[in-house]
Design a protein around this motif. Structure first.
Motif, short mmCIF file in Angstrom:
data_model
loop_
_atom_site.label_atom_id
_atom_site.label_comp_id
_atom_site.label_asym_id
_atom_site.label_seq_id
_atom_site.Cartn_x
_atom_site.Cartn_y
_atom_site.Cartn_z
N TYR A 144 0.81 -1.21 0.00
CA TYR A 144 0.00 0.00 0.00
C TYR A 144 0.85 1.27 0.00
O TYR A 144 0.31 2.37 0.09
N LEU A 149 -5.33 2.67 -0.55
CA LEU A 149 -5.90 1.97 0.59
C LEU A 149 -7.01 2.83 1.21
O LEU A 149 -6.78 3.56 2.18
N ALA A 156 -0.98 4.51 4.23
CA ALA A 156 -0.44 4.31 2.89
C ALA A 156 0.51 5.44 2.51
O ALA A 156 1.56 5.21 1.88
#
Length: 255
Positions: A144, A149, A156
């Motif tokens: 991520y 995300l 992230a």
């Protein structure tokens, strides 16, 4: 899956943060099995002692790396004990489920302090020693870090920052012979979701949902990630720098 001892890191000294559980614990053990002396750093003394008990060559150091002066103290602890530092594994980090509607300044600051600032200060403190031995920095990102995300955008974002630090430091330090790489694990069995304060039922549902999205059909193990960290730490990996190695069972490819 475990790294078999072969001594290819004999004589090397490594620092691993977040060594009390998960990827950090597996990495400390794998590096020690490969012959390195390892300073395992984390907040929980009992968990670090359990890590050290699993493999000779690991020295536990309970510490909060976000506290003032601690990054320098961590580096000094390793170099005072073993006289050198070859490998810095910036593994310690936190996950936070936080939608934009629930965004909180203190939680953002905490994420940045642990996931971005502390690794930067550790690398800064380690730099003279890494220069002396043409050592390596290995940062731990996430799938991520380069995949959206929703509901955890700030987590992230910190991992995206880690990936840019990795690339930028790799160019900045190449002239010193210091290699800087990162691994970006996908969902991996660890205590991260529980540590984020989520109820057990929610954690279990998240794990099931994640496994369903991963093409290989399961979450990863810390040992699978540690194997690649050891590969990147190997002095024989002389021509790889500035790379982010994604280890996620194919999740990066999934829609």
């Amino acid at each position: 899956m475990t790294v078999q001892p072969n001594g290819h890191l004999k004589g090397q000294v490594a620092i691993v943060t977040g060594a009390g559980s998960g990827i950090g614990r597996a990495t400390a053990i794998a590096l020690a099995r490969a012959g390195a002396r390892v300073l395992g750093v984390g907040r929980r003394a009992e968990a670090l002692n359990e890590t050290a008990a699993r493999q000779p060559g690991i020295e536990p150091m309970p510490a909060d790396i976000t506290a003032g002066g601690v990054p320098q103290a961590v580096v000094e602890a390793a170099t005072d004990r073993w006289g050198r530092l070859d490998v810095l594994v910036n593994n310690a980090g936190a996950t936070a489920v936080m939608s934009l509607a629930d965004t909180d300044a203190d939680r953002i600051a905490g994420l940045l302090a642990l996931n971005v600032t502390a690794p930067s200060l550790l690398a800064h403190a380690a730099l003279p020693h890494l220069r002396a031995g043409r050592g390596t920095i290995i940062n731990i990102s996430s799938t991520y870090g380069h995949r959206p995300l929703p509901g955890a955008a700030h987590y992230a974002a910190t991992k995206a920052a880690v990936e840019q630090l990795t690339r930028s430091w790799a160019l900045e330090l190449a002239g010193d012979g210091i290699r800087v790489n990162a691994v970006a694990p996908g969902p991996t069995e660890s205590e991260a979701l529980t540590a984020a304060g989520l109820p057990d039922t929610v954690v279990e549902q998240i794990k099931q949902d994640e496994a369903a999205r991963i093409p290989l059909g399961r979450r990863g193990t810390p040992e699978e990630v540690a194997t690649w960290i050891v590969h990147l730490a190997d002095p024989a990996a002389t021509w790889i720098t500035g790379q982010v190695l994604t280890i996620d069972g194919g999740l990066e490819l999934a829609p």
